[in-house]
Design an enzyme around this catalytic site. Structure first.
Site, mmCIF file in Angstrom:
data_model
loop_
_atom_site.group_PDB
_atom_site.id
_atom_site.type_symbol
_atom_site.label_atom_id
_atom_site.label_comp_id
_atom_site.label_asym_id
_atom_site.label_seq_id
_atom_site.Cartn_x
_atom_site.Cartn_y
_atom_site.Cartn_z
ATOM 1 C CG ASP A 184 -0.298 0.139 2.548
ATOM 2 O OD1 ASP A 184 0.913 0.432 2.580
ATOM 3 O OD2 ASP A 184 -0.967 -0.011 3.584
ATOM 4 C CG HIS A 201 -4.884 1.279 18.354
ATOM 5 N ND1 HIS A 201 -4.938 2.383 19.179
ATOM 6 C CD2 HIS A 201 -4.608 1.759 17.108
ATOM 7 C CE1 HIS A 201 -4.712 3.468 18.465
ATOM 8 N NE2 HIS A 201 -4.498 3.120 17.200
ATOM 9 C CD GLU A 202 -3.458 -0.347 14.009
ATOM 10 O OE1 GLU A 202 -4.097 0.257 13.131
ATOM 11 O OE2 GLU A 202 -2.591 0.215 14.702
ATOM 12 C CG HIS A 227 -7.539 3.056 13.468
ATOM 13 N ND1 HIS A 227 -7.910 4.316 13.854
ATOM 14 C CD2 HIS A 227 -6.271 2.872 13.938
ATOM 15 C CE1 HIS A 227 -6.911 4.877 14.539
ATOM 16 N NE2 HIS A 227 -5.912 4.021 14.614
ATOM 17 C CG HIS A 240 -5.066 7.922 16.602
ATOM 18 N ND1 HIS A 240 -4.077 8.210 15.691
ATOM 19 C CD2 HIS A 240 -5.058 6.569 16.749
ATOM 20 C CE1 HIS A 240 -3.485 7.093 15.325
ATOM 21 N NE2 HIS A 240 -4.075 6.086 15.946
#
Lengths: 87, 566
Positions: B71, B294-295, B298, B304
């Site tokens: 990416d 955490h990811e 998202h 955040h």
């Protein structure tokens, strides 16, 4: 074979990429996480102070606008790669 | 909490995910478990469900990669940036990527899951004792076949519990070799290899052929890291070789010699001076579970947070007994709503006699006398959803609701409510805001557009907010932050004013915008007060606690953290 002139400190190959000044490291961080626009110019210093303040506010640090020890420590700490500001 | 611009979220609750590859650092089983637990963090507080799929296109693709990994956002080697994820959507959106230059663990050092042996796949126990000697890593001692092993208890000599440690001689992962171990030597591109290699690949992963000739059979797999494998450096994944020489000196363990940052490193050949191959020794590593949780936040639509203890704060911090922070809960429930929660516990038989619905027939049943007093919901602070006002008076926290108030005792929740009229007879039952000026000790009460001032038993008021210089459009005062300089900040949602207590007028330059000066707290707080020097902003069931430096340091429940309800 050993060398006659032993250096006190050895720079390992992958350390070269992190051999940046604190200021360069900070700028890289501020750009990467969305606190500072990419363009540089006469306003860099002003932009840096503003960006540092924005970053300090977002991260819950003392808002000095300076690259102080606490800010530098935060910049060098492990974190998520998703930007804090912007898309 | 923050959400992505436009409140990006999934339009369905049954989310699918696919694990595209594994890290050589952690056994695939441990990885699967870490991801499943990370998803459960979010499914526990929302109606979302997460299902792993093996075929087809999932909502969330999970992969490990290094540097440029497909990416536009390359990773950066060991430490620094650990992982990233994309907000909900199609294609790469929703995907989570983990930097494989990190040492992935469960946060407290290398995780070595054993195979075979007699310990049923238990984790290695370090250190362990074998034949009177202590081992801090897997060893081939006692064996002649080169397989490395460990004890799964502290003392092998006593317990005899053991298993084999990850190594390419035991198994491979991913690839097309069905997990078979490497076959050495093997032929690749006409060359013979007697160990795992990175040749032929640009991603740095070590691989081997699972037959004697890759050129002929095309069967391969990736080599799991040994527990002594290095990260970073220029020999990622290779094990340390002890002893090794560095600047002519012999080292039998990892060293920080030659480095200013004190990080431990080792050579991966017997001579650094000759081969210059090295890497960092395994450290505590980063918890795959915590970073994944955490990811995935998202991937579900959360940006955040500024709350340092929240999971969605951008910096990594290891916590042993993880609990999702109220700020994270607020964020995810803002997007998806609350889950159904745990199944209700059947009520225990009540000792209190149940009144008969038809009192005409006398009961012949003997009932025990009531020992538990009934609690009137209106008198129980733990049944209150939102208080009218909260304030610190004479150093004690006071909660106001519908004509009564409670004082927070030294321990536990308040027990007894007190009618407001008993203490402050001039006041109405509905109080919007209360504050006590720290200097004069005067107590101010606000209700609608009126306010009262109590000095001991003496009352002034009611007076109109006009007297303070507040405009007609200010319908009420919802909160107050007192200061020691004779000033107090009066809040009404998105605006606030600074009141000079002595002159009883608001200062020039006000109102100001709450969200500009108090970042990270809800701008529509319905209670604002100061308690023990910290600012509290309440919204719904939650409070945001802010330091005098305007740093949000905690988000908690009013009911549990302030009122101390069980």
């Amino acid at each position: 074979p050993t060398t006659n002139h032993k250096p006190l400190s050895v720079i390992f190959p992958s350390d070269i990429r992190s051999n940046l000044s604190d200021l360069e490291t900070a700028e890289k961080y501020l750009v990467r996480y969305g606190y500072m626009p990419l363009a540089h110019g006469e306003t860099t210093q002003v932009s840096l102070r503003r960006s540092l303040t924005m970053m300090q506010k977002k991260m819950g640090l003392k808002e000095t606008g300076q690259l102080d020890a606490e800010t530098l420590k935060t910049i060098n700490s492990p974190r998520c790669g998703v930007p804090d500001v912007g898309k | 909490f923050q959400t992505f611009e436009g409140d990006l979220k999934w339009d369905h609750n049954d989310i699918t995910y696919k694990i595209l590859n594994y890290s050589p650092d952690i056994d695939p089983e441990v990885t699967d478990d870490a991801f499943a637990r990370a998803f459960k963090v979010w499914s526990d507080v929302t109606p979302l469900t997460f299902t792993r799929i093996y075929d087809g296109e999932p909502d969330i693709n999970i992969l490990f990669g290094s540097d440029n990994h497909g990416d536009p956002y390359p990773f950066d080697g060991k430490d620094g940036l650990l992982a990233h994820a994309y907000p909900p959507g199609e294609g790469v959106q929703g995907d989570a990527h983990f930097d494989d230059d990190e040492n992935w663990t469960l946060g407290t050092g290398v995780v070595v899951k054993t195979r075979f042996g007699n310990a049923e796949g238990a984790l290695c126990h370090f250190p362990f004792v074998f034949e009177g000697q202590t081992y801090n890593s897997c060893t081939s001692a006692g064996r002649s076949d080169g397989h490395i092993w460990c004890s799964t208890t502290a003392n092998f000599d006593e317990d005899k519990k053991y298993g084999f440690c990850p190594s390419e001689l035991l198994y491979t992962y991913d690839g097309n070799g069905n997990g078979e171990p490497c076959v050495f030597p093997f032929i690749f591109d006409g060359e013979s290899y007697s160990s795992c290699t990175k040749e032929g690949r640009s991603d740095g992963y070590r691989w081997c052929s699972t037959t004697a000739s890759y050129d002929k059979d095309r069967k391969y797999g990736f080599c799991p890291n040994r527990d002594t494998s290095v990260t970073g450096g220029n020999a990622q994944g290779d094990p340390c070789v002890f002893p090794f020489t560095f600047l002519g000196k012999t080292y039998r363990q990892c060293t920080s010699d030659g480095r200013d940052d004190k990080k431990l490193w080792c050579a991966t050949t017997s001579s650094y001076d000759q081969d210059r191959k090295w890497g960092f020794c395994p450290d505590q590593g980063y918890s795959l579970f915590l970073v994944a949780a955490h990811e995935f936040g998202h991937a579900l639509g959360l940006e955040h947070s500024s709350v340092q203890d929240a999971l969605m704060y951008p910096m990594y911090k290891y916590v042993k007994d993880f609990e999702l922070h109220p700020d994270d809960i607020s964020g995810i429930q803002y997007l998806y709503g609350a889950g159904t929660g745990p199944q209700p516990t059947p009520p225990k038989p009540s000792k209190k006699p149940v009144p008969a619905t038809t009192p005409s027939t006398p009961s012949t049943t003997t009932t025990t006398s009531t020992t538990t007093a009934s609690v009137d919901p209106a008198q129980d602070p733990c049944k209150v959803k939102v208080f009218d006002a909260i304030a610190e008076i004479q150093g004690v926290l006071h909660f106001f609701k519908d004509g009564v108030y409670w004082k927070l005792p030294a321990m536990g929740p308040p027990k007894t409510s007190i009618p407001i009229s008993e203490t402050w007879p001039a006041l109405p039952s509905n109080i919007d805001t209360v504050f006590q000026d720290p200097q004069s000790k005067k107590i101010f009460f606000f209700s609608g557009r009126k306010f009262w001032q109590y000095t001991g038993n003496t009352v002034l008021g009611p007076r109109s907010l006009d007297k303070l210089g507040l405009d007609k459009d200010v319908d009420k005062i919802l909160g107050a932050v007192t200061r020691n300089n004779g000033k107090v900040l009066l809040f009404n949602g998105e605006r606030y004013w600074r009141l000079d207590v002595k002159s009883q007028t608001v200062d020039k330059g006000y109102p100001r915008n709450t969200d500009e000066d108090f970042a990270g707290v809800p701008s529509d707080s319905h209670d604002v007060f100061v308690y023990q020097g910290k600012y509290y902003f309440c919204q719904d069931f939650f409070f945001w606690r802010m330091t005098w430096r305007k740093q949000v340091e905690k988000v908690g429940y009013v009911k549990y953290d302030l009122v101390r309800c069980p």
